[in-house]
Design a protein around this motif. Structure first.
Motif, PDB file in Angstrom:
ATOM      1  N   ALA A 122       0.836  -1.193   0.000  1.00  0.00           N
ATOM      2  CA  ALA A 122       0.000   0.000   0.000  1.00  0.00           C
ATOM      3  C   ALA A 122       0.874   1.247   0.000  1.00  0.00           C
ATOM      4  N   PRO A 123       0.386   2.349  -0.600  1.00  0.00           N
ATOM      5  CA  PRO A 123       1.181   3.580  -0.588  1.00  0.00           C
ATOM      6  C   PRO A 123       1.523   4.000   0.836  1.00  0.00           C
ATOM      7  N   GLY A 124       2.763   4.377   1.059  1.00  0.00           N
ATOM      8  CA  GLY A 124       3.208   4.716   2.410  1.00  0.00           C
ATOM      9  C   GLY A 124       3.000   6.179   2.743  1.00  0.00           C
ATOM     10  N   GLY A 125       3.122   6.489   4.009  1.00  0.00           N
ATOM     11  CA  GLY A 125       3.018   7.859   4.478  1.00  0.00           C
ATOM     12  C   GLY A 125       4.376   8.532   4.464  1.00  0.00           C
ATOM     13  N   ARG A 126       4.444   9.690   5.136  1.00  0.00           N
ATOM     14  CA  ARG A 126       5.702  10.437   5.161  1.00  0.00           C
ATOM     15  C   ARG A 126       6.086  10.756   6.611  1.00  0.00           C
ATOM     16  N   GLN A 127       5.828   9.795   7.507  1.00  0.00           N
ATOM     17  CA  GLN A 127       6.159  10.030   8.904  1.00  0.00           C
ATOM     18  C   GLN A 127       7.669  10.177   9.069  1.00  0.00           C
ATOM     19  N   GLY A 128       8.051  11.130   9.938  1.00  0.00           N
ATOM     20  CA  GLY A 128       9.459  11.275  10.288  1.00  0.00           C
ATOM     21  C   GLY A 128      10.353  11.628   9.125  1.00  0.00           C
ATOM     22  N   ALA A 129       9.903  12.490   8.209  1.00  0.00           N
ATOM     23  CA  ALA A 129      10.704  12.803   7.021  1.00  0.00           C
ATOM     24  C   ALA A 129      12.068  13.384   7.394  1.00  0.00           C
ATOM     25  N   VAL A 162      19.268   7.441  15.828  1.00  0.00           N
ATOM     26  CA  VAL A 162      18.638   6.241  16.377  1.00  0.00           C
ATOM     27  C   VAL A 162      17.804   6.575  17.607  1.00  0.00           C
ATOM     28  N   SER A 163      18.357   7.377  18.521  1.00  0.00           N
ATOM     29  CA  SER A 163      17.625   7.702  19.746  1.00  0.00           C
ATOM     30  C   SER A 163      16.349   8.485  19.449  1.00  0.00           C
ATOM     31  N   ALA A 164      16.359   9.289  18.394  1.00  0.00           N
ATOM     32  CA  ALA A 164      15.163  10.042  18.030  1.00  0.00           C
ATOM     33  C   ALA A 164      14.131   9.169  17.327  1.00  0.00           C
ATOM     34  N   MET A 165      14.591   8.124  16.649  1.00  0.00           N
ATOM     35  CA  MET A 165      13.676   7.249  15.916  1.00  0.00           C
ATOM     36  C   MET A 165      12.980   6.219  16.798  1.00  0.00           C
ATOM     37  N   LEU A 166      13.669   5.710  17.789  1.00  0.00           N
ATOM     38  CA  LEU A 166      13.170   4.568  18.559  1.00  0.00           C
ATOM     39  C   LEU A 166      11.789   4.783  19.177  1.00  0.00           C
ATOM     40  N   PRO A 167      11.440   5.966  19.676  1.00  0.00           N
ATOM     41  CA  PRO A 167      10.099   6.118  20.261  1.00  0.00           C
ATOM     42  C   PRO A 167       8.960   5.999  19.258  1.00  0.00           C
ATOM     43  N   ASP A 168       9.242   6.131  17.967  1.00  0.00           N
ATOM     44  CA  ASP A 168       8.206   6.079  16.933  1.00  0.00           C
ATOM     45  C   ASP A 168       8.126   4.667  16.367  1.00  0.00           C
ATOM     46  N   PRO A 169       7.024   3.927  16.595  1.00  0.00           N
ATOM     47  CA  PRO A 169       6.914   2.545  16.085  1.00  0.00           C
ATOM     48  C   PRO A 169       7.107   2.448  14.572  1.00  0.00           C
ATOM     49  N   LEU A 171       9.169   4.016  12.793  1.00  0.00           N
ATOM     50  CA  LEU A 171      10.577   4.160  12.436  1.00  0.00           C
ATOM     51  C   LEU A 171      11.479   3.164  13.151  1.00  0.00           C
ATOM     52  N   ARG A 172      10.884   2.314  13.992  1.00  0.00           N
ATOM     53  CA  ARG A 172      11.688   1.443  14.838  1.00  0.00           C
ATOM     54  C   ARG A 172      12.454   0.402  14.022  1.00  0.00           C
ATOM     55  N   ARG A 173      11.876  -0.048  12.914  1.00  0.00           N
ATOM     56  CA  ARG A 173      12.558  -1.042  12.075  1.00  0.00           C
ATOM     57  C   ARG A 173      13.876  -0.491  11.550  1.00  0.00           C
ATOM     58  N   LEU A 174      13.838   0.737  11.025  1.00  0.00           N
ATOM     59  CA  LEU A 174      15.059   1.355  10.514  1.00  0.00           C
ATOM     60  C   LEU A 174      16.005   1.684  11.664  1.00  0.00           C
ATOM     61  N   ALA A 175      15.458   2.150  12.791  1.00  0.00           N
ATOM     62  CA  ALA A 175      16.306   2.499  13.931  1.00  0.00           C
ATOM     63  C   ALA A 175      17.089   1.291  14.409  1.00  0.00           C
ATOM     64  N   THR A 176      16.445   0.146  14.481  1.00  0.00           N
ATOM     65  CA  THR A 176      17.122  -1.067  14.934  1.00  0.00           C
ATOM     66  C   THR A 176      18.237  -1.463  13.970  1.00  0.00           C
ATOM     67  N   LEU A 177      17.963  -1.338  12.674  1.00  0.00           N
ATOM     68  CA  LEU A 177      18.974  -1.670  11.670  1.00  0.00           C
ATOM     69  C   LEU A 177      20.169  -0.722  11.762  1.00  0.00           C
ATOM     70  N   LEU A 178      19.897   0.573  11.883  1.00  0.00           N
ATOM     71  CA  LEU A 178      20.980   1.543  11.997  1.00  0.00           C
ATOM     72  C   LEU A 178      21.802   1.311  13.259  1.00  0.00           C
ATOM     73  N   THR A 213      15.132   4.478   4.238  1.00  0.00           N
ATOM     74  CA  THR A 213      14.996   5.906   4.504  1.00  0.00           C
ATOM     75  C   THR A 213      14.008   6.567   3.548  1.00  0.00           C
ATOM     76  N   LEU A 214      13.553   5.837   2.545  1.00  0.00           N
ATOM     77  CA  LEU A 214      12.551   6.383   1.633  1.00  0.00           C
ATOM     78  C   LEU A 214      11.183   6.315   2.306  1.00  0.00           C
ATOM     79  N   PRO A 215      10.412   7.382   2.296  1.00  0.00           N
ATOM     80  CA  PRO A 215       9.119   7.393   2.981  1.00  0.00           C
ATOM     81  C   PRO A 215       8.210   6.260   2.510  1.00  0.00           C
ATOM     82  N   GLY A 216       7.648   5.545   3.480  1.00  0.00           N
ATOM     83  CA  GLY A 216       6.693   4.484   3.166  1.00  0.00           C
ATOM     84  C   GLY A 216       7.281   3.106   3.035  1.00  0.00           C
ATOM     85  N   VAL A 217       8.589   2.998   2.776  1.00  0.00           N
ATOM     86  CA  VAL A 217       9.191   1.684   2.564  1.00  0.00           C
ATOM     87  C   VAL A 217       9.129   0.837   3.826  1.00  0.00           C
TER      88      VAL A 217
END
Length: 472
Positions: A122-129, A162-169, A171-178, A213-217
């Motif tokens: 599904a088309p993704g959003g732009r959370q945390g751009a 990473v610390s800024a991303m972790l509270p946002d579910p 963005l957590r997938r990317l935060a964990t990878l980073l 890092t691309l929005p929606g991925v």
């Protein structure tokens, strides 16, 4: 032409040893790009430019061609921007995706099982751009520095992102990878002192993170619900120093009578490094009742259990209850051959992610220089005994003496390998089934009991120490 009997008619092993056209060329192009990342793209040398050109040429007949060709030219000149690095990461990911698809097509042909229909995300959003842009900037800095050029200042740039991303579910997938990539790089600093660089692994992590890092991925996968009977096949255990995961592979029979399908259910927990062996189950059991059902040889009835389009059950004990006894080998012989293999999400198309349940029977096991091979209808199939967990009763010796095997077909080091989940063998003149997850629900085995007791003691000590710290 009807093939000769291939291990009970379940697997055509001859297809697994045949060459796949174009596979080596795709991997060679990936390796060429990975070598360019080793020394960095700030001031590329001719050899790096050649590697970039090879990557661009490999996707020249695809929709990525123009953007990747431009990106390769800019990178070879040392003037690549973030968008160019994204294009190069996309090309590398697409090549490995094509390798995955070719390997999976061969597996489908060998097993004779149908494949599930692919679903468009599904088309993704732009959370945390802003945070995504910050992550992309750090990853671009890594590409310019190269693995040999990393230092603690470069690597530490990920910490605030990473610390800024972790509270946002979201963005957590990317935060964990980073976070994981940064930790590996920090442990390897300075890069100039490294004798060996894991170029393929770090290239995998870098390119995956760059695309996330691309929005929606990184949006949550499309999910639905299922109701019916779950027939477990076996448990795959993956253990690290600070975490452990148990993944149950099973056949799901829908209550509406539609075709059975292969599904997975996973549970992951953090762990202290002192908890090993059968003690791992103490950490996992409270989070998934399915583990006890597998150990007891029972099926489970599911009611409106959430599931992704890729066949991953989002397990909740509220939607499951234990049901009738279900022998895993009966399931493998009767239900597995007609079960639909799940589709693979675009971002998960990578050879390392291949883990397909298979059933083998009537093979001859042979040991050669500590390596184990199953000869299936005259064709060799490597056995990956290194993946057998210490948290269960299954051993390489039991696998070598077996006559039937439920396993996961993987692809590693240029060949297909089977990871045993359970085997049928003879112990003291009696036919028995031994499962890698046989101790998941508890055990009376002496070794398992000792391991569980040691884990109980270790966890009790850690809890007491944690309580003491909290009281201060």
């Amino acid at each position: 032409m009807v093939p000769a009997d291939q291990a009970g008619g379940v697997m055509r092993a001859d297809l697994l040893v045949e060459n796949i056209a174009g596979l080596d060329e795709a991997l060679t192009a990936v390796d060429a790009f990975d070598r360019a990342l080793v020394t960095g793209l700030l001031r590329p040398q001719p050899a790096q430019a050649a590697g970039l050109t090879e990557l661009a040429n490999a996707v020249s007949g695809t929709p990525l061609a123009a953007r990747v060709a431009e990106a390769a030219d800019k990178a070879a000149a040392g003037s690549a921007g973030e968008d160019h690095f994204v294009a190069l990461a996309a090309a590398r990911t697409a090549l490995l995706g094509s390798v995955h698809d070719a390997l999976m097509a061969r597996v489908a042909e060998a097993s004779g099982r149908p494949r599930g229909a692919e679903t468009a995300p599904a088309p993704g959003g732009r959370q945390g751009a802003n945070l995504l842009a910050a992550a992309r900037s750090w990853l671009s800095d890594l590409a310019r520095a190269g693995w040999q050029g990393i230092d603690h200042d470069t690597v530490s740039g990920a910490a605030h992102v990473v610390s800024a991303m972790l509270p946002d579910p979201a963005l957590r997938r990317l935060a964990t990878l980073l976070d994981g990539l940064a930790a590996e790089l920090a442990a390897s600093c300075p890069g100039s002192a490294l004798e060996r660089i894991p170029a393929r692994r770090w290239g995998d992590l870098w390119s995956r993170a760059m695309l996330l890092t691309l929005p929606g991925v990184a949006d949550a996968p499309v999910t639905g619900t299922v109701t019916g009977r779950l027939l477990p096949l076996g448990i795959d255990v993956q253990e690290h120093a600070t975490a452990v995961q148990a993944q149950v592979h099973a056949v799901f029979e829908p209550a509406d009578g539609t075709a059975p399908r292969l599904v997975r259910a996973s549970v992951s927990v953090p762990k202290p490094d002192t908890v090993v062996g059968a003690g791992l189950w103490q950490l996992l059991r409270p989070h998934m009742s399915l583990l006890a059902a597998v150990s007891d040889g029972r099926s489970m009835d599911l009611a409106e259990m959430p599931v992704t389009a890729e066949g991953d059950l989002l397990w909740s004990d509220e939607h499951a209850r234990p049901s009738e006894p279900a022998d895993a080998f009966a399931t493998a012989r009767v239900a597995l051959p007609t079960a639909i293999d799940p589709a693979t999400a675009p971002m998960d198309r990578h050879p390392a992610r291949i883990a397909v349940p298979v059933f083998l029977e009537g093979y001859a096991a042979q040991r050669d220089d500590e390596a184990l091979t199953f000869t299936v209808a005259g064709h060799p199939l490597a056995v990956d005994t290194d993946r057998i967990p210490a948290a269960g009763p299954l051993t390489p010796e039991a696998v070598a003496a077996s006559g039937a095997c439920i396993g996961l077909l993987r692809w590693d080091a240029g060949t297909y390998r089977v990871q045993p989940l359970a085997v049928e063998t003879t112990v003291r003149k009696k036919a028995v089934a031994i499962h890698a997850g046989g101790w998941a629900g508890g055990t009376t085995d002496k070794a398992g009991v000792r391991s569980e007791k040691a884990a109980t003691d270790a966890v009790a000590v850690l809890r007491e120490r944690a309580g003491r710290l909290l009281r201060k």
